[in-house]
Design an enzyme around this catalytic site. Structure first.
Site, PDB file in Angstrom:
ATOM      1  N   GLU A   1       0.865  -1.197  -0.226  1.00 49.14           N
ATOM      2  CA  GLU A   1      -0.022   0.009   0.058  1.00 49.14           C
ATOM      3  C   GLU A   1       1.004   1.277  -0.042  1.00 49.14           C
ATOM      4  O   GLU A   1       0.966   2.224   0.878  1.00 49.14           O
ATOM      5  CB  GLU A   1      -0.963   0.084   1.229  1.00 49.14           C
ATOM      6  CG  GLU A   1      -1.710  -1.172   1.163  1.00 49.14           C
ATOM      7  CD  GLU A   1      -1.047  -2.474   1.829  1.00 49.14           C
ATOM      8  OE1 GLU A   1      -0.410  -2.370   2.805  1.00 49.14           O
ATOM      9  OE2 GLU A   1      -1.576  -3.478   1.289  1.00 49.14           O
TER      10      GLU A   1
ATOM     11  N   GLU B   1      -2.593 -11.742  -3.329  1.00 49.18           N
ATOM     12  CA  GLU B   1      -3.498 -11.679  -2.180  1.00 49.18           C
ATOM     13  C   GLU B   1      -4.859 -11.612  -2.681  1.00 49.18           C
ATOM     14  O   GLU B   1      -5.868 -12.438  -2.153  1.00 49.18           O
ATOM     15  CB  GLU B   1      -3.135 -10.575  -1.291  1.00 49.18           C
ATOM     16  CG  GLU B   1      -3.351  -9.059  -1.607  1.00 49.18           C
ATOM     17  CD  GLU B   1      -2.902  -8.139  -1.026  1.00 49.18           C
ATOM     18  OE1 GLU B   1      -2.185  -8.644   0.116  1.00 49.18           O
ATOM     19  OE2 GLU B   1      -3.027  -7.157  -0.959  1.00 49.18           O
TER      20      GLU B   1
END
Ligand code: NOJ
Ligand code: CA
Length: 671
Positions: A456, A480
């Site tokens: 992120e 993911e």
């Protein structure tokens, strides 16, 4: 072929200065690209770009809205200019290629206001055969408070665009849209364009330092204007001049592969500022990680806690026995038990859970030649993280942990940062506050010889050249999503990333899910061979073997390739591809003579050819091929994989089929 010595000698070919007056222009060394700056009747500075004599970017405005001063845009005149030409090569300490050639022509244009306060600003263009970069330099000493940057990109040819929207809650973790350029909204960069004549352009930025990241607000037709990422305290950027903005960059090529072969973004960055970085070591790693995403283990304490001493020792044994070099352990530190998404306040970055004996695990890893990769999930609360970061890095240094994965799980706009007055304010992942934060993390980590892999993150703008411990990052939908499966990454996702996100820099995609199954047993849109191709196509110096040990044991053929594939390269060549359809890359091991070729496909099957002209014509080679079997298809027969050997030479072309959702991987060694 130039010798190493000539290549390493920086060649400053010429510097010339010119008198006042617009227009001024500068061509690429091959003459195909010509960038110009002109002024209009109101004294607005406009830039444009021609390619092969045709307009690629029409007159586009430059300038700034300032928070506490009149707009810096009109009444500008060219008061002089300087040119220089550079042809040099520099070495990457690690990377896709060891030597990078930087051959460009530079034009520095001095602009000054003819009225009012006579403010001065320079625009610097660098034009190389693979694209152009330009930046502003604020010259008058003092504070500069930028409310908005007015830079425009007025793209002339009709084009297809691959883009993801800016400012949506899920940051960069989105599926790419494929639309006509006219239907783009406000896009993040890199945004990739393909014109009808095959010209490919990627708009991005380089050297994002102490500034807000650039998004592209669609105006009309092919026209975009910069939309800087907002800040909590009014102006989007606050700086003290003199200073230079990040480079606004357009990679330009005849094909998608041409974009992937460009070094423009790295070349626009400053050289290494860290000196000897031999402590930054590329590494293939496993993790106590996928089990959490499958719901088999937990980050939080309790009966299925993943980061226990016993699990860690087992994983170290497996990683060691299979020749891996690293192990990521998530959920080792206190703080995951409450709603960790919520605010990050609960994390303690130096205190392990009681069932995780950190010194013992670190000692066991060291004794087995395995490097632990630390984990700092911040939940986007950098105010909290920054109070503990130095102590946390000190701890890692004491334990011999030389890489950390950081994480900033929070909605876009949900970063909690300490403001100048001491209060906590909300910031964006790509605002100026985060540009500062990421550099702070990287420089503090560098002091302790720790490499950083951010999830992120702020977008990659090539700063790994300047800070080579900024090794990798996420910044797109990774593997993911295939664990969670709602929805998984579609089969064309990675072949889109190869020509969009990957143009920014390395990605920790976490490939190698050889079980091809997510959390509820749902299929991953991939064949087994494609999981291997990902290792070569999606470059990262920290590359994960992301699946569970038992799943690797069940797929020995795939595991054999994953054990072999290097993570540091002498050279890399994008051989072919189309955005979202397929990508083929060849790379040569930096620590050995072997070549590797990887390919990934898209939603439909296709036949491709791989000319082997990168090989030494004087040698004979053996190609070991892991490819989709004749019946392979991610939906019906994902495990159908053929492993075979062929004798090849530089004059050969391999003809291979990529299944729907498929791919292949090849190792080529001299006979
Ligand atoms: C999201 C990251 O992408 C993932 O790799 C990590 O496991 C979780 N956050 C928890 O930090
Ligand atoms: Ca993520």
């Amino acid at each position: 072929m130039m010798t190493m010595k000539t290549l390493m000698t920086a060649a400053l070919l010429a510097i010339t200065t010119a008198a006042a007056g617009a227009p001024v222009s500068v061509a690429s060394p091959d003459g195909r690209l010509v960038a110009s700056l002109d002024t209009d009747n109101d004294g607005r500075a406009l830039w444009s770009l021609m390619r092969d004599g045709h307009p690629l970017v029409a007159a586009s405005r430059l300038g700034f809205i300032l928070a506490d001063a009149p707009k810096l845009e009109r009444h500008l005149g060219v008061t002089g200019s300087e040119r220089r030409s550079i042809d040099t090569s520099w070495q990457q300490p690690w990377g896709e290629r060891r030597l990078v050639r930087d051959h460009h022509n530079e034009l520095r244009v001095h602009l000054a206001e003819s009225a009012g306060t006579h403010r001065r600003i320079d625009v610097i263009f660098r034009v190389s055969d693979d694209g152009i970069g330009f930046r502003y330099e604020f010259r008058d000493a003092g504070s500069v408070r930028i409310a908005e940057e007015l830079t425009e990109f007025n793209i002339v040819p009709a084009a297809t665009a691959w883009w993801i929207p800016a400012y949506d809650w899920n940051r960069e973790e989105q599926l790419y849209r494929t639309t006509p350029i006219a239907d783009v909204g406000t896009a993040q960069t890199p945004m990739t364009l393909r014109a009808a004549d095959g010209t490919h352009v990627a708009i991005h930025e380089a050297a994002l330092v102490d500034y807000a990241a650039m998004n592209l607000a669609h105006v009309d037709g092919g026209k975009f204007r910069v939309s800087l990422t907002p800040s909590n305290n009014g102006p989007k950027v606050v700086r003290t001049a003199p200073f230079a903005t990040p480079w606004r960059a357009l990679i330009v090529a005849d094909s998608a592969a041409g974009l992937a072969n460009s070094n423009l973004i790295l070349n626009l960055n400053e050289p290494n500022k860290l000196g000897d970085v031999s402590w930054v070591r590329p590494c293939k790693y496993m993790g106590i990680w996928w089990g959490m995403h499958l719901g088999l283990q937990s980050w939080a304490s309790g009966p299925i806690h993943g980061a226990t001493t016993a699990n860690a020792l087992k994983m170290i044994d497996f990683a060691h026995d299979n020749g891996f070099c690293g192990l990521l352990i998530e959920g080792w530190n206190i703080g995951w038990d409450a709603d960790w998404f919520a605010d990050g306040e609960s994390f303690d970055f130096t205190r392990p859970y009681p069932d995780f004996d950190l010194p013992r695990v670190a000692g066991y890893a060291r004794a087995h030649g395995i490097r632990l990769i630390g984990h700092h999930e911040t939940s986007g609360n950098i105010a909290h993280y920054e109070t503990q970061m130095a102590a946390a890095f000190d701890l890692y240094q004491r334990l011999g942990i030389d890489a950390v994965k950081t994480g900033y799980v929070a909605d876009a706009g949900g970063i909690k940062a300490r403001q100048a007055d001491g209060s906590i304010g909300y910031e964006w992942h790509e605002g100026q506050a985060m540009a500062r934060h990421h550099l702070y993390v990287v420089t503090e980590a560098a002091k302790r010889h720790i490499a950083v892999n951010a999830h992120e993150p702020i977008k990659d703008t090539g700063l790994r050249r300047t800070y080579p411990n900024m090794v990798s990052r996420e910044g797109a939908r990774g593997m993911e999503y295939n664990a969670w499966g709602a929805p998984p990454n579609p089969p064309q996702h990675e072949a889109t990333l190869a020509f969009t996100r990957m143009l920014a820099g390395p990605m920790d995609y976490t490939p190698g899910i050889v079980s091809l199954k997510g959390k509820n047993g749902q299929p991953i849109p991939s064949t087994l061979a494609k999981q291997l191709g990902l290792y070569i196509v999606l470059y990262s110096p920290l590359q994960m073997a992301a699946d569970l040990p038992e799943n690797y044991t069940a797929q020995p053929q795939a595991l054999r390739f994953i054990k072999l594939v290097p993570v540091d390269w002498e050279d890399s060549i994008a051989i072919g591809g189309e955005v979202g359809a397929f990508a083929i890359l060849a790379r040569r091991d930096r620590n050995g003579p072997d070549w590797y070729v990887g390919a990934i496909g898209g939603a439909s099957a296709r036949n491709v050819s791989v000319p082997l002209r990168f090989l030494d014509p004087a040698k004979r080679y053996v190609a070991e091929i892991w490819r989709d079997g004749d019946k392979a298809d991610w939906q019906g027969a994902p495990f159908d994989m053929v492993v075979e050997t062929r004798h090849v030479r530089a004059t050969d072309t391999l003809a291979l089929r990529i299944a729907a959702g498929g791919g292949f991987a090849i190792r080529i060694r001299a006979e």
